[in-house]
Design an enzyme around this catalytic site. Sequence first.
Site, PDB file in Angstrom:
ATOM      1  N   LYS A  14      -8.267  45.739  39.405  1.00 27.61           N
ATOM      2  CA  LYS A  14      -9.641  45.262  39.202  1.00 27.61           C
ATOM      3  C   LYS A  14      -9.718  43.732  39.222  1.00 27.61           C
ATOM      4  O   LYS A  14     -10.571  43.160  39.887  1.00 27.61           O
ATOM      5  CB  LYS A  14     -10.202  45.763  37.859  1.00 27.61           C
ATOM      6  CG  LYS A  14     -10.241  47.269  37.706  1.00 27.61           C
ATOM      7  CD  LYS A  14     -10.941  47.686  36.412  1.00 27.61           C
ATOM      8  CE  LYS A  14     -10.238  47.263  35.141  1.00 27.61           C
ATOM      9  NZ  LYS A  14      -8.930  47.879  34.899  1.00 27.61           N
ATOM     10  N   ARG A  89     -16.017  49.819  28.466  1.00 31.81           N
ATOM     11  CA  ARG A  89     -14.832  50.645  28.290  1.00 31.81           C
ATOM     12  C   ARG A  89     -15.095  51.836  27.363  1.00 31.81           C
ATOM     13  O   ARG A  89     -14.177  52.630  27.132  1.00 31.81           O
ATOM     14  CB  ARG A  89     -13.716  49.800  27.686  1.00 31.81           C
ATOM     15  CG  ARG A  89     -12.647  49.381  28.711  1.00 31.81           C
ATOM     16  CD  ARG A  89     -11.610  48.622  27.946  1.00 31.81           C
ATOM     17  NE  ARG A  89     -10.344  48.456  28.560  1.00 31.81           N
ATOM     18  CZ  ARG A  89      -9.971  47.376  29.258  1.00 31.81           C
ATOM     19  NH1 ARG A  89     -10.824  46.443  29.545  1.00 31.81           N
ATOM     20  NH2 ARG A  89      -8.724  47.274  29.673  1.00 31.81           N
ATOM     21  N   ARG A 128       3.822  43.272  36.932  1.00 31.26           N
ATOM     22  CA  ARG A 128       2.969  42.131  36.567  1.00 31.26           C
ATOM     23  C   ARG A 128       3.501  41.461  35.297  1.00 31.26           C
ATOM     24  O   ARG A 128       3.441  40.249  35.147  1.00 31.26           O
ATOM     25  CB  ARG A 128       1.534  42.645  36.339  1.00 31.26           C
ATOM     26  CG  ARG A 128       0.544  41.586  35.907  1.00 31.26           C
ATOM     27  CD  ARG A 128      -0.875  42.132  35.849  1.00 31.26           C
ATOM     28  NE  ARG A 128      -1.133  42.957  34.680  1.00 31.26           N
ATOM     29  CZ  ARG A 128      -2.261  43.655  34.482  1.00 31.26           C
ATOM     30  NH1 ARG A 128      -3.221  43.628  35.381  1.00 31.26           N
ATOM     31  NH2 ARG A 128      -2.420  44.368  33.390  1.00 31.26           N
ATOM     32  N   ARG A 134       1.838  38.452  29.410  1.00 33.67           N
ATOM     33  CA  ARG A 134       1.047  39.323  28.533  1.00 33.67           C
ATOM     34  C   ARG A 134       1.964  40.271  27.778  1.00 33.67           C
ATOM     35  O   ARG A 134       2.683  41.057  28.390  1.00 33.67           O
ATOM     36  CB  ARG A 134       0.051  40.139  29.369  1.00 33.67           C
ATOM     37  CG  ARG A 134      -1.114  39.327  29.844  1.00 33.67           C
ATOM     38  CD  ARG A 134      -2.071  40.148  30.674  1.00 33.67           C
ATOM     39  NE  ARG A 134      -2.547  41.364  30.007  1.00 33.67           N
ATOM     40  CZ  ARG A 134      -3.507  42.139  30.491  1.00 33.67           C
ATOM     41  NH1 ARG A 134      -4.101  41.809  31.640  1.00 33.67           N
ATOM     42  NH2 ARG A 134      -3.889  43.221  29.851  1.00 33.67           N
ATOM     43  N   ARG A 146      -2.424  52.502  26.724  1.00 30.31           N
ATOM     44  CA  ARG A 146      -3.631  51.946  27.371  1.00 30.31           C
ATOM     45  C   ARG A 146      -4.189  52.940  28.390  1.00 30.31           C
ATOM     46  O   ARG A 146      -5.410  53.073  28.530  1.00 30.31           O
ATOM     47  CB  ARG A 146      -3.299  50.602  28.036  1.00 30.31           C
ATOM     48  CG  ARG A 146      -3.093  49.492  26.999  1.00 30.31           C
ATOM     49  CD  ARG A 146      -2.338  48.296  27.545  1.00 30.31           C
ATOM     50  NE  ARG A 146      -3.042  47.621  28.609  1.00 30.31           N
ATOM     51  CZ  ARG A 146      -2.455  46.782  29.471  1.00 30.31           C
ATOM     52  NH1 ARG A 146      -1.152  46.551  29.387  1.00 30.31           N
ATOM     53  NH2 ARG A 146      -3.158  46.200  30.399  1.00 30.31           N
TER      54      ARG A 146
HETATM   55  P1  AMP Z   1      -7.613  44.026  30.343  1.00 33.92           P
HETATM   56  O1  AMP Z   1      -7.291  42.614  30.618  1.00 33.92           O
HETATM   57  O2  AMP Z   1      -8.943  44.457  30.906  1.00 33.92           O
HETATM   58  O3  AMP Z   1      -6.503  44.972  30.737  1.00 33.92           O
HETATM   59  O4  AMP Z   1      -7.768  44.167  28.759  1.00 33.92           O
HETATM   60  C1  AMP Z   1      -6.683  43.909  27.886  1.00 33.92           C
HETATM   61  C2  AMP Z   1      -7.005  44.415  26.485  1.00 33.92           C
HETATM   62  O5  AMP Z   1      -8.175  43.736  25.998  1.00 33.92           O
HETATM   63  C3  AMP Z   1      -7.351  45.886  26.398  1.00 33.92           C
HETATM   64  O6  AMP Z   1      -6.198  46.707  26.302  1.00 33.92           O
HETATM   65  C4  AMP Z   1      -8.185  45.910  25.116  1.00 33.92           C
HETATM   66  O7  AMP Z   1      -7.352  45.803  23.967  1.00 33.92           O
HETATM   67  C5  AMP Z   1      -8.967  44.613  25.216  1.00 33.92           C
HETATM   68  N1  AMP Z   1     -10.252  44.819  25.922  1.00 33.92           N
HETATM   69  C6  AMP Z   1     -10.620  44.280  27.121  1.00 33.92           C
HETATM   70  N2  AMP Z   1     -11.869  44.664  27.464  1.00 33.92           N
HETATM   71  C7  AMP Z   1     -12.299  45.467  26.448  1.00 33.92           C
HETATM   72  C8  AMP Z   1     -13.492  46.200  26.210  1.00 33.92           C
HETATM   73  N3  AMP Z   1     -14.505  46.200  27.100  1.00 33.92           N
HETATM   74  N4  AMP Z   1     -13.580  46.914  25.059  1.00 33.92           N
HETATM   75  C9  AMP Z   1     -12.584  46.922  24.169  1.00 33.92           C
HETATM   76  N5  AMP Z   1     -11.415  46.284  24.339  1.00 33.92           N
HETATM   77  C10 AMP Z   1     -11.264  45.553  25.468  1.00 33.92           C
END
Ligand code: AMP
Length: 190
Positions: A14, A89, A128, A134, A146
């Site tokens: 994404k 989400r 990654r 991260r 996740r």
């Molecule tokens: P991402 O970078 O999108 O993979 O997000 C990394 C982490 O951020 C996720 O595993 C969640 O812990 C948190 N996170 C990101 N976006 C959301 C969201 N819309 N709602 C809740 N937690 C989020």
Amino acid sequence: MLNLILFGPPGSGKGTQAKKLEEKFNLIHISTGDLFRYEIGNGTPLGLKAKEYMDKGQLVPDEVTIGMLQNKVDKHPEAKGFIFDGFPRTVPQAEALDAFLAEKDTAIAGLLMLDVDDDEVVARILNRGKDSGRSDDNDEAIIRNRIKVFNDQTAPIFDHYEKFGKSQKINGIGTIDEIFDRLSDAISDL
Ligand code: AMP
């Protein structure tokens, strides 16, 4: 306005695709994960709270996430549209987004789901993690959590927009350019 949700499990591409689409379609890309990482980097109270959940591969609570997203959208009153990446989400986040956009006389035009199987996303995230810095990208148990969170809490959002004929799946396997072309064609058809 052209408001899109770029959807799919963690590691489905994404973020990579959103950056390219943002430029091609002249939209604003908002990644809630990036916003949380920015807050963590600045040591803010919001960042400290988010980190507790992110480190475990859990979702940050809706009340924190929705407010942060709305603030970010409101910083771009001139935007021609948004690409939402990693948001919504949960179904309550999707409902809050719909209501928030309706107040602005706009709506989600389409949800594009990058379709990639679980083993492929685990492999991509571990890869990654070698240089993303991260902590949630380096531990296979957290990555699997996740994905489980995605399947349990996030996947139902596809059906939420499907009810309005707005959801579609895009093959997420291939080169970055191949996937970009598929997404671009789908967006041009909206
Ligand atoms: P991402 O970078 O999108 O993979 O997000 C990394 C982490 O951020 C996720 O595993 C969640 O812990 C948190 N996170 C990101 N976006 C959301 C969201 N819309 N709602 C809740 N937690 C989020």
